[in-house]
Write a protein that holds these residues in place. Structure first.
Motif, PDB file in Angstrom:
ATOM      1  N   ASN A  53       0.837  -1.205   0.000  1.00  0.00           N
ATOM      2  CA  ASN A  53       0.000   0.000   0.000  1.00  0.00           C
ATOM      3  C   ASN A  53       0.870   1.254   0.000  1.00  0.00           C
ATOM      4  N   VAL A  54       1.904   1.252   0.837  1.00  0.00           N
ATOM      5  CA  VAL A  54       2.799   2.407   0.921  1.00  0.00           C
ATOM      6  C   VAL A  54       3.483   2.643  -0.424  1.00  0.00           C
ATOM      7  N   THR A  55       3.924   1.579  -1.067  1.00  0.00           N
ATOM      8  CA  THR A  55       4.577   1.706  -2.380  1.00  0.00           C
ATOM      9  C   THR A  55       3.622   2.337  -3.394  1.00  0.00           C
ATOM     10  N   ASN A 125      -8.727   7.930 -10.374  1.00  0.00           N
ATOM     11  CA  ASN A 125      -7.737   6.868 -10.183  1.00  0.00           C
ATOM     12  C   ASN A 125      -7.281   6.774  -8.723  1.00  0.00           C
ATOM     13  N   ILE A 126      -7.148   7.911  -8.058  1.00  0.00           N
ATOM     14  CA  ILE A 126      -6.717   7.893  -6.652  1.00  0.00           C
ATOM     15  C   ILE A 126      -7.855   7.396  -5.760  1.00  0.00           C
ATOM     16  N   ARG A 127      -9.061   7.816  -6.047  1.00  0.00           N
ATOM     17  CA  ARG A 127     -10.219   7.313  -5.279  1.00  0.00           C
ATOM     18  C   ARG A 127     -10.304   5.786  -5.411  1.00  0.00           C
ATOM     19  N   ASP A 132      -9.798   0.414  -3.210  1.00  0.00           N
ATOM     20  CA  ASP A 132      -9.261  -0.946  -3.314  1.00  0.00           C
ATOM     21  C   ASP A 132      -8.442  -1.320  -2.077  1.00  0.00           C
ATOM     22  N   GLN A 133      -7.603  -0.402  -1.623  1.00  0.00           N
ATOM     23  CA  GLN A 133      -6.801  -0.686  -0.431  1.00  0.00           C
ATOM     24  C   GLN A 133      -7.692  -0.856   0.790  1.00  0.00           C
ATOM     25  N   GLU A 139     -10.719  -7.015   4.493  1.00  0.00           N
ATOM     26  CA  GLU A 139     -10.560  -8.479   4.513  1.00  0.00           C
ATOM     27  C   GLU A 139      -9.620  -8.893   5.643  1.00  0.00           C
ATOM     28  N   SER A 140      -8.550  -8.144   5.839  1.00  0.00           N
ATOM     29  CA  SER A 140      -7.624  -8.430   6.936  1.00  0.00           C
ATOM     30  C   SER A 140      -8.310  -8.243   8.283  1.00  0.00           C
TER      31      SER A 140
END
Length: 155
Positions: A53-55, A125-127, A132-133, A139-140
């Motif tokens: 996610n950070v990447t 695209n950022i939204r 997605d993240q 899920e986690s």
């Protein structure tokens, strides 16, 4: 230019919560007993998830001409949650560790909710990246909750 600065700050908030999450799970891996091999694997997966996610967030920040936040922060209610969680691992049983992780996952969901609800204009695209993240982190969260509930049922 102000929009980019605001957008960079929104994305950096998500970088920070993911960095806090990485630190929290790395601490959990170190503190988890050898008998909890299953948890170590899950915690490693979740730390790696936040690294990815950070990447992804960092690439967007760089494309906006911003500087990527490094490390974690002790300021702000969301970030303090993971700091508190990291402090609770030592000497706690499996149930406490799982409850603390679930609480941290709740904080991560809140950070992503805040990002999606921002007044800052989020390009499509950022939204989508944030959405997605957030879904992956949910899920986690649900996996941690499932393990916690199973542990409570067994005991």
């Amino acid at each position: 230019m102000e929009t980019n600065e605001n957008l960079v700050e929104v994305l950096n908030d998500l970088v920070r919560i993911n960095n806090d999450r990485i630190d929290g799970y790395e601490k959990a891996i170190k503190e988890t007993e050898d008998i909890d091999v299953d948890l170590k694997g899950i915690f490693q997966k979740m730390a790696n998830e936040s690294r990815e996610n950070v990447t992804e967030l960092s690439a967007e920040i760089a494309s906006l001409g911003g500087e990527v936040a490094t490390g974690t922060t002790n300021s702000g209610k969301i970030y303090r949650v993971w700091m508190d969680i990291k402090a609770t691992f030592t000497g706690h049983d499996r149930a406490s560790v799982l409850e603390s992780c679930e609480y941290g996952e709740d904080a991560a969901q809140e950070a992503y909710d805040d990002a999606l609800a921002t007044d800052t204009d989020l390009p499509v695209n950022i939204r989508q990246i944030i959405t997605d993240q957030k879904a992956e982190l949910l899920e986690s969260h649900n996996l941690i909750k499932k393990y916690r509930d199973l542990h409570q049922a067994v005991n």
